[in-house]
Design an enzyme around this catalytic site. Structure first.
Site, PDB file in Angstrom:
ATOM      1  N   LYS A   1      35.835 -11.919   5.343  1.00  0.00           N
ATOM      2  CA  LYS A   1      35.305 -11.302   6.561  1.00  0.00           C
ATOM      3  C   LYS A   1      35.246 -12.401   7.609  1.00  0.00           C
ATOM      4  CE  LYS A   1      31.230  -9.742   8.930  1.00  0.00           C
ATOM      5  NZ  LYS A   1      29.836  -9.265   8.933  1.00  0.00           N
TER       6      LYS A   1
ATOM      7  N   GLY B   1      22.274  -7.281  13.479  1.00  0.00           N
ATOM      8  CA  GLY B   1      20.851  -7.311  13.164  1.00  0.00           C
ATOM      9  C   GLY B   1      19.961  -6.657  14.201  1.00  0.00           C
TER      10      GLY B   1
ATOM     11  N   ALA C   1      27.978  -3.902  11.704  1.00  0.00           N
ATOM     12  CA  ALA C   1      26.858  -4.469  12.477  1.00  0.00           C
ATOM     13  C   ALA C   1      26.184  -3.479  13.411  1.00  0.00           C
ATOM     14  CB  ALA C   1      27.288  -5.684  13.287  1.00  0.00           C
ATOM     15  N   GLY C   2      24.886  -3.649  13.521  1.00  0.00           N
ATOM     16  CA  GLY C   2      24.090  -2.891  14.467  1.00  0.00           C
ATOM     17  C   GLY C   2      23.386  -1.676  13.898  1.00  0.00           C
TER      18      GLY C   2
ATOM     19  N   ASN D   1      23.694  -4.841   6.697  1.00  0.00           N
ATOM     20  CA  ASN D   1      22.846  -5.747   5.929  1.00  0.00           C
ATOM     21  C   ASN D   1      21.370  -5.572   6.293  1.00  0.00           C
ATOM     22  OD1 ASN D   1      23.158  -9.304   5.073  1.00  0.00           O
ATOM     23  ND2 ASN D   1      21.427  -7.992   4.818  1.00  0.00           N
ATOM     24  N   THR D   2      21.032  -5.955   7.537  1.00  0.00           N
ATOM     25  CA  THR D   2      19.623  -6.036   7.907  1.00  0.00           C
ATOM     26  C   THR D   2      18.897  -4.702   7.817  1.00  0.00           C
ATOM     27  OG1 THR D   2      20.226  -7.828   9.393  1.00  0.00           O
ATOM     28  CG2 THR D   2      18.052  -6.872   9.702  1.00  0.00           C
TER      29      THR D   2
END
Lengths: 292, 67
Positions: free
Chosen positions: A119, A180, A211-212, A233-234
């Site tokens: 990635k 994040g 993301a986001g 992830n977050t």
């Protein structure tokens, strides 16, 4: 608490061909990160609950002379998960290329199938964590020439996305919003344009929304737009209950993908009745307006 | 004694030695690590054959949680 994916009767996956990214085939269309968890055990249980079979990890300097901590690899079943090394935190193409090669070497020695992909993330701004498009394109081209299958994190700019595909990216991964941030998909129109451009004459080209994501509906929306997979992830790691949120994300991915494949109805300005207009018990003509 | 740089920090070691011997100071299993010598990856098979000299820059990395 652990919610095993194989114990959940509602966890039927979508009847569809598996997703191919480069040389890899993914059963689950969720790719999850391994960062920001309170404990390694919480991470392990969340990965399991997400149903993902690909997880991404970062390359960092080993704290050689102050050890005693846990190693993440003791909490990731390498027979179950394909690792996706990332170049998170790199700000130049040169650093990202070094990180990619080091990640490849670790995975090679582990015998994990993820040793041939990466990635790619080359940041341009530490506050927004937005990518540097020029450095990302340069790194993508060089890593592809080195034999990597490059999954490219990028912004939601359609032109940059096209440049990355031309540079050899195995997948382009536009961000929904800053890493994040939990803001979801800020510009669905741009994502639609990216999907249209990259899949034109190449419908199987994988586009992964990366993301986001803030919550489950963001994941569903990404799939409803036509995204092939979602990387997050977050939103799991920092949820109040990460394992439960991982479960929610798994269901959201299945729901969103099914909805995309099923085809949504067009939006209409006026209502259309679901029940037959014949035989209504009423003295008022069914189609009459309220004012008449 | 010679001075090398390991992960950005100056480190004194007894003298020139193989990457394998340098890594003996580390507790983690070697297959959790990758080593770079002066910006080139050293494949694990070469640890015993590659020698670290004074002034060399060594990076020793592992995998950590990330997204």
């Amino acid at each position: 608490m652990s919610i095993a994916s194989d114990q959940d009767p509602t966890a039927t996956d979508v009847d569809q061909p598996a997703l191919r990214v480069g040389h890899h085939t993914l059963g689950s269309r969720l790719i999850v990160g391994t960062g920001r968890y309170d404990t390694m055990e919480q991470m392990r249980d969340s990965l399991q609950a997400s149903g993902a079979d690909c997880v991404t990890v970062a390359v960092r300097r080993e704290k050689l002379y102050e050890r005693g901590g846990q190693n993440i690899l003791d909490f990731i079943d390498l027979d179950r998960y394909t690792l996706l090394p990332n170049t998170a935190g790199c700000y130049t193409a040169a650093d990202a290329i070094r990180a990619a090669k080091l990640g490849r070497e670790i995975l090679r020695t582990l015998g994990n199938p993820g040793s041939d992909w990466v990635k790619l993330e080359v940041l341009g701004d530490s506050k927004t964590l937005l990518p540097d498009p020029a450095e990302t394109v340069t790194a993508c081209r060089e890593l592809t020439a080195e034999g990597f299958q490059v999954l490219c994190y990028t912004s939601d700019c359609p032109v940059t996305a096209q440049r990355l595909k031309q540079a050899g990216a195995a997948s382009v991964m536009p961000a929904g919003s800053p890493i994040g941030s939990g803001q979801g998909l800020l510009n669905p129109n741009n994502l639609r344009i990216i999907l249209e451009y990259l899949k034109e004459d190449d419908p199987d080209y994988p586009v992964i929304i990366d993301a986001g994501v803030g919550t489950a509906s963001d994941v569903s929306q990404a799939f409803e737009l036509g995204g092939d997979a979602v990387l997050l992830n977050t939103a799991i790691a920092h949820a109040r209950d990460p394992v439960r949120m991982a479960t929610a994300m798994r269901h959201a991915a299945i729901a969103g993908r099914n909805a995309f494949l099923a085809g949504r109805i067009p939006k209409r300005l006026y209502g259309t009745a679901s029940s037959p207009s014949e035989g209504v018990i009423s003295t008022r003509p069914y189609g009459s307006q309220a004012s008449s | 004694m010679i001075t090398i740089t390991v992960n950005g920090k100056a480190v004194e070691i007894e003298g020139e030695m193989s990457v394998e011997r340098l890594l003996d100071t580390v507790e983690v299993p070697p297959n959790y690590l990758a080593v770079e010598l002066n910006s080139d990856v050293v494949p694990r098979e070469d640890y015993s054959a590659v020698t670290v000299h004074a002034g060399d820059e060594v990076e020793v990395v592992t995998l950590v949680g990330g997204g």
